[in-house]
Design an enzyme around this catalytic site. Structure first.
Site: not given
Length: 353
Positions: A37, A41, A50, A86, A161
Site C-alpha cells: 500500500r 492515501r 484520485r 485491487d 469476499y
C-alpha cells in the site's frame, strides 16, 4: 511458456536489481525495500490524482493507474513499484456486480453462496484484461531498471469476499461452505483460482518482474483447513505463471502457522506479517526460503528513535534468511506521514547488505 525477449526481466533491465537478487537468494547491491500500500492515501499526490474518481474506475483507467503506481517510487526511492489495482478487479472485469464502498471495502451486489450461484459466474476472458496490460506497459516504460511487482488476491480471500458479499471479521461464511457444501466450495475456489491466475499472468506478460499473491484472510483458517480446502486453489492460481521464471511471493496476515504450507503451493518468497520475528519464520521454513517483511505498521507513528531501533531489529532478524526484502508486516496506514517512509528507505539503504 516464457516471457518475451524484450521483457525487463529478460533483457537485463531488472534482472540484476536489488529486489530480484534478494528474491533469488543472491546478495543485492543494497538492501531492497518497498511497502505494501505504498501507493495510496498516505500520499497527497495520490489524493489529488484520485479526486472525483472511484477506486475501481481509477484502477481501470490505465494512465491514472500508472501514475499512481509511480508516485511512491519517485517520492521514496523504493526498490520496486507495486501495481496499483485491487484484488476485486478480476471480478469486475468478468462482469460481476462489485464496488468498493468508502469506509467499507468491496461489496458485491449478490453474494455467491450456492452451487447455482457459482455455476452462474461468468468467466474472465483474456480480452477483458486489456486495461491491466496497458497500465502495466505504461508503468514499466517509466520505471526503467526498477522492477514492477504484479499482484492478485489469493483464491481463498477472493472467495471469502464473494461468499460474505462484503468484508467480514471472522469469515464464517466461506469456512462453513467448505465443510457444509464442499462441492460448491471447490467450484468457487476453482473459479477464483482461474481469475487470480489470469490477472497475475496479464501483469507479468505485460512487463512486471515479480508477482505477489495476497491471502489477506487466510489467517482465519486452521492449517488442516488451509491444506485441505485452500492450498490446491492457490497452487492452481500460481500454475498460470509458474513457468515464466519471475519470482513469486506469497503473503498473508495472521498466517504464522501456515508459512510452510503457503510456500509449498509454489511460492519462491514468503511474506511475513508483523506477528512473527523473521529469524523464527526462517527457522520454521528450514532456512531455504527468501523472506519479505516485516516492520510493524503501528510503529510508523512512533518517535523516530523507537522506529529506527525496530527497523534495525527487523534487518538483523532478516539477515538469517537466504534473501530478505524489507517491507511492512501489512500495508501503509492511510494517516502515515510519507516523510517517515522515505526516512525508512534511506535507513535500509544505508545498512550494508
Amino acid at each position: 511458456m516464457t516471457l518475451p525477449p524484450d521483457h525487463p526481466l529478460m533483457d537485463g533491465r531488472t534482472s540484476g536489481s536489488p529486489l530480484i537478487n534478494a528474491y533469488r537468494s543472491r546478495t543485492p547491491s543494497r538492501r531492497p525495500v518497498w511497502f505494501m500500500r505504498q501507493a495510496g492515501r498516505s500520499l497527497p499526490e495520490y489524493r489529488a490524482a484520485r479526486e472525483g474518481t472511484g477506486m475501481l474506475e481509477a484502477c481501470l483507467t490505465p494512465d491514472l493507474a500508472a501514475e499512481i503506481t509511480l508516485q511512491p517510487v519517485r517520492r521514496h526511492g523504493v526498490d520496486a513499484g507495486i501495481f496499483f489495482s485491487d484484488i476485486v478487479i478480476p471480478l469486475k472485469l468478468a462482469g460481476i456486480d462489485v464496488d468498493i464502498k468508502p469506509g467499507v471495502g468491496p461489496v458485491l451486489g449478490q453474494p455467491v453462496r450456492t452451487a447455482a450461484d457459482v455455476a452462474a459466474l461468468p468467466p474472465l476472458t483474456d480480452e477483458a484484461l486489456e486495461p491491466v496490460r496497458e497500465a502495466v506497459g505504461l508503468v514499466v516504460a517509466e520505471l526503467g531498471s526498477v522492477p514492477l511487482i504484479g499482484f492478485a488476491g489469493a483464491p481463498y480471500t477472493l472467495a471469502a469476499y464473494m461468499v460474505e458479499g462484503k468484508p467480514s471479521r471472522d469469515h464464517l461464511g466461506p469456512r462453513t461452505m467448505m465443510h457444509a457444501d464442499p462441492e460448491a466450495w471447490n467450484a468457487l475456489a476453482k473459479w477464483t483460482a482461474e481469475a487470480s491466475g489470469k490477472f497475475l499472468r496479464a501483469q507479468l506478460e505485460a512487463g512486471a518482474s515479480a508477482a505477489q499473491l495476497f491471502d489477506s484472510w487466510a489467517g482465519s483458517l486452521s492449517l488442516a483447513d488451509y491444506e485441505q480446502h485452500v492450498a490446491g486453489a492457490s497452487a492452481a492460481a500460481l500454475d498460470h505463471v509458474r513457468g515464466l521464471q519471475a519470482p513469486l511471493v506469497h503473503f498473508g496476515t495472521g498466517t504464522s502457522e501456515l508459512l510452510g504450507a503457503m510456500r509449498d503451493v509454489g511460492a519462491d518468497v514468503v511474506g511475513v506479517d508483523y506477528r512473527l520475528p523473521l529469524d523464527e519464520a526462517n527457522r520454521r521454513l528450514g532456512g531455504t526460503t527468501p523472506l519479505q517483511g516485516n516492520i510493524d505498521p503501528a510503529l510508523l507513528s512512533a518517535p523516530w528513535p523507537v522506529l529506527e531501533e525496530h527497523v534495525r531489529a527487523v534487518l538483523a532478524a532478516g539477515a538469517a534468511a537466504p534473501g530478505h526484502v524489507v517491507n511492512l508486516g501489512h500495508g501503509v496506514p492511510p494517516d502515515t506521514d510519507p516523510t517517515v517512509l522515505t526516512r525508512i528507505v534511506e535507513l535500509v539503504h544505508s545498512v550494508d547488505p
